[in-house]
Write a protein that holds these residues in place. Structure first.
Motif, PDB file in Angstrom:
ATOM      1  N   PRO A   1       0.825  -1.222   0.000  1.00 53.31           N
ATOM      2  CA  PRO A   1       0.000   0.000   0.000  1.00 53.31           C
ATOM      3  C   PRO A   1       0.853   1.263   0.000  1.00 53.31           C
ATOM      4  CG  PRO A   1      -0.824  -1.592   1.591  1.00 53.31           C
ATOM      5  CD  PRO A   1       0.494  -2.118   1.112  1.00 53.31           C
TER       6      PRO A   1
ATOM      7  N   ARG B  80     -10.211   0.192  -9.571  1.00 51.86           N
ATOM      8  CA  ARG B  80      -9.489  -1.011  -9.134  1.00 51.86           C
ATOM      9  C   ARG B  80      -8.951  -1.768 -10.346  1.00 51.86           C
ATOM     10  NH1 ARG B  80     -12.322  -2.172  -5.108  1.00 51.86           N
ATOM     11  NH2 ARG B  80     -14.034  -3.158  -6.232  1.00 51.86           N
TER      12      ARG B  80
ATOM     13  N   HIS C 161      -8.858   4.780  -2.516  1.00 48.32           N
ATOM     14  CA  HIS C 161      -9.038   5.009  -1.087  1.00 48.32           C
ATOM     15  C   HIS C 161      -9.963   6.198  -0.821  1.00 48.32           C
ATOM     16  CE1 HIS C 161      -6.396   1.937   0.572  1.00 48.32           C
ATOM     17  NE2 HIS C 161      -5.530   2.208  -0.394  1.00 48.32           N
TER      18      HIS C 161
ATOM     19  N   HIS D 213     -10.842  -0.593  -1.853  1.00 54.26           N
ATOM     20  CA  HIS D 213      -9.555  -1.262  -1.688  1.00 54.26           C
ATOM     21  C   HIS D 213      -9.008  -1.709  -3.043  1.00 54.26           C
ATOM     22  CE1 HIS D 213     -11.434  -5.163  -2.582  1.00 54.26           C
ATOM     23  NE2 HIS D 213     -12.473  -4.668  -1.924  1.00 54.26           N
TER      24      HIS D 213
END
Length: 214
Positions: free
Chosen positions: A25, A57, A105, A110
Motif C-alpha cells: 500500500p 481497481r 481510497h 480497496h
C-alpha cells in the motif's frame, strides 16, 4: 547511473524493490501530482461510488501488470537501450499506480487482492517476450498499451458526468499510455497479428472481470 552498469545482484535487488513498491500500500511515490488534486470531489450515489471504485481497481491492477511487464522485459532485454527504455517506462507507470490507489481510497474502497498473482503472471510474460527478442518485447508493449487505451476509453464513457477527479486521472493515463505504444513501435516493435491481439483481449477481459469485484 545508467542501468547498463548494474551487476546481476543489483538487478535482482531492483526487481525486489520494484515489486514491493508496486504491491505494498502506497509503496510508490509519484513524480507528478495527481491530475485529480485540483478538482473537488463529487457527491456520488452509493451505486456510482461502488462502480467507480471497481473501475479504478481495474485500472490499478492494470498498472500493477504494466510494472511487472516492463520489469520482466528489462531483465531479459538484449540491448542496453531497450532495457533503459523499459525501466524509464516503468518509472512513469508508478505515477498511474499511485494516482489510482489514492483515488480508490478516496472512494472508500480497496485495491485488488489478486494483484500479486497478476504481477507474477505479467512479469513472466514480459521476461519471456524479452528472451525471444527485443523486437517482440517492444511489440508486446505496443499491443498491451493499445489494450489499455481501449479499456480507458470504455471506463471514461462509464464514469458519472460529475466525477471530474476520476476523469482527470484516466484522461492523463490515456495520454501517457498512447505515447508508450507509439514509442514502442517507433523503437522497432513488431506489429502483432490479429489472432495474438484477440488472445490478449480475452486475457485482459478475464483480469477486468475478476478485479472489478476483488
Amino acid at each position: 547511473m545508467s542501468s547498463r552498469h548494474y551487476s546481476p545482484i543489483d538487478r535482482l535487488l531492483i526487481q525486489l524493490d520494484t515489486a514491493a513498491k508496486t504491491l505494498l500500500p502506497f509503496g510508490g511515490q509519484p513524480a507528478r501530482p495527481s491530475p485529480a488534486a485540483p478538482h473537488s470531489d463529487a457527491e456520488l450515489s452509493e451505486k456510482d461510488r461502488r462502480h467507480v471504485a471497481g473501475l479504478m481497481r481495474i485500472n490499478h491492477t492494470g498498472e500493477v501488470c504494466a510494472q511487472a511487464l516492463y520489469q520482466g522485459q528489462a531483465l531479459t532485454a538484449k540491448l542496453p537501450r531497450i532495457r533503459d527504455a523499459m525501466e524509464d517506462a516503468a518509472a512513469e507507470e508508478i505515477d498511474h499506480l499511485a494516482w489510482c490507489e489514492q483515488r480508490i481510497h478516496q472512494l472508500g474502497s480497496h485495491t485488488s487482492v489478486l494483484n500479486p498473482l497478476f504481477y507474477a503472471l505479467s512479469f513472466s510474460m514480459g521476461a519471456a517476450a524479452g528472451l525471444v527478442s527485443d523486437r517482440v518485447s517492444l511489440g508486446f508493449v505496443a499491443a498491451t498499451e493499445d489494450q489499455v487505451c481501449k479499456h480507458l476509453d470504455e471506463h471514461l464513457a462509464q464514469l458519472p458526468a460529475d466525477d471530474v477527479k476520476s476523469r482527470a486521472i484516466l484522461e492523463q493515463m490515456r495520454t501517457d499510455e498512447a505515447q508508450h505504444a507509439t514509442n514502442a513501435v517507433a523503437a522497432g516493435g513488431l506489429r502483432f497479428p490479429g489472432p495474438v491481439k484477440i488472445a490478449m483481449t480475452l486475457m485482459s477481459k478475464a483480469m477486468t472481470k475478476t478485479t472489478y469485484y476483488a
